[in-house]
Enzyme design. Sequence first.
Site, PDB file in Angstrom:
ATOM      1  N   TYR A 281       0.853  -1.194   0.000  1.00  0.00           N
ATOM      2  CA  TYR A 281       0.000   0.000   0.000  1.00  0.00           C
ATOM      3  C   TYR A 281       0.883   1.236   0.000  1.00  0.00           C
ATOM      4  O   TYR A 281       1.832   1.339   0.772  1.00  0.00           O
ATOM      5  CB  TYR A 281      -0.892   0.019   1.256  1.00  0.00           C
ATOM      6  CG  TYR A 281      -1.720   1.286   1.378  1.00  0.00           C
ATOM      7  CD1 TYR A 281      -3.026   1.320   0.930  1.00  0.00           C
ATOM      8  CD2 TYR A 281      -1.170   2.451   1.911  1.00  0.00           C
ATOM      9  CE1 TYR A 281      -3.790   2.477   1.007  1.00  0.00           C
ATOM     10  CE2 TYR A 281      -1.915   3.618   1.984  1.00  0.00           C
ATOM     11  CZ  TYR A 281      -3.223   3.623   1.536  1.00  0.00           C
ATOM     12  OH  TYR A 281      -3.965   4.779   1.610  1.00  0.00           O
TER      13      TYR A 281
ATOM     14  N   GLU B  44      -3.340   7.558  -4.316  1.00  0.00           N
ATOM     15  CA  GLU B  44      -3.184   6.278  -3.638  1.00  0.00           C
ATOM     16  C   GLU B  44      -2.994   5.124  -4.615  1.00  0.00           C
ATOM     17  O   GLU B  44      -3.671   5.058  -5.631  1.00  0.00           O
ATOM     18  CB  GLU B  44      -4.439   6.023  -2.783  1.00  0.00           C
ATOM     19  CG  GLU B  44      -4.412   4.716  -2.015  1.00  0.00           C
ATOM     20  CD  GLU B  44      -5.778   4.400  -1.387  1.00  0.00           C
ATOM     21  OE1 GLU B  44      -5.959   4.676  -0.195  1.00  0.00           O
ATOM     22  OE2 GLU B  44      -6.656   3.889  -2.097  1.00  0.00           O
TER      23      GLU B  44
END
Length: 384
Positions: free
Chosen positions: A103, A191
């Site tokens: 992530y 993101e």
Amino acid sequence: MNLLEYKGKELFESCGIPTPKSVVLTAHKQGEDVIARGGLNMPVVVKVQVQSGGRGKAGGVRFANTEAEAQEMAKVMLSSDLKGLPVYHVMVAERIEIQKEFYLSIALDRMQKCPVVIFSLDGGVEIEQVAKSTPDRVAKVFLDPSLGLREYHARYLADCAGLEPSLFSEFKEILEKLYRVFTDYGCMLAEINPMVVDANNCLVALDAKVVMDDAVYRHMGELESYRREMHAYEGALQREAQEFGFLYIPVESDGDIAVLSNGSGMLMSCIDMISKSGQKVKAAMDLGGGAKAEKVKEAIRILMDTGGLRGVFVYIFGGITRCDEIARGLKAGWQECGRETALIVHMEGTNKQQGVKLVHGISGDAALVEHPEEGVAELLKRKK
Ligand code: GDP
Ligand code: MN
């Protein structure tokens, strides 16, 4: 503005962040030939494009082994909703063999008033959950905007997260490019979840989530087409409200109060006040200035179409907007679709007296309050 994955991916590509090769299918362009002309290698992954995370879990990310299979899947996806959201685009991308899922994101931290980079080796899943259950698995660094991103930031993140040293230089490069996307496009969030290690030990961005601050006008010409396309994704109620010159804002999906006001500042104050009292706002509508009765009636109808409301909180400050016009519209709207719902009205300013008289004449569960706090208390009372 919240970009769909395929638009975010275009932005990533233009800044040199590696992503899988892909094509986009729409209702008008869903043929097998689109996939073939895209020169995609099989197998592929077929992904619904909606502004919501968790598509994987909801069945919006599926694998296909042939062009025909992918096309069939896309066709089905384009004719159905995902999580209640309409699907206008489907992305078909080469399927990557995943070794690991990470992530990586850069977000604007409102409390620290600076960008924050978040990196974790436990990607693919919701980062909030990882942060809750295993906070030490999430590395975080705040950036001084005047210094920007430096190599030591990347080193610190990689060390904290426990990234294999062999992946460091690639990680650093992607992070630098992501920071460029973040700053160049005035992002609130950029993101990559997941950023994966593929079969060749290379890092690839498999998903893209980009949220831009609408108040930032850099690249606006270039992004105007994005804006037009993203517009189609706004809900039917938002679009309908826009036709009357109103702004309809969905707030909390599990709320049960609607707020109607004239002016965005007042609207926000009302939402704050109601939230503070422990109640939840589901939708808010800004009438802007000078709304006439006929239009106010439509505003009520659109708000009631939200569904699941137990109360509507109306807060009007009459300037060019006249309280009597508002009251007449409320009355007409309420006769049509108010019924069981509580209506709390506070009005001040131009033609207040005439307005108050009209509100008194509204049948059903309506109350007029002198102070907004009183109105919030009234809403609470009706809950019990
Ligand atoms: P989200 O659920 O909306 O965040 O959609 P993602 O694009 O993140 O996809 C969800 C999950 O599907 C990922 O975490 C991966 O595990 C899986 N996935 C997506 N693309 C691929 C791919 O190319 N190959 C493989 N093996 N899995 C994929
Ligand atoms: Mn994802």
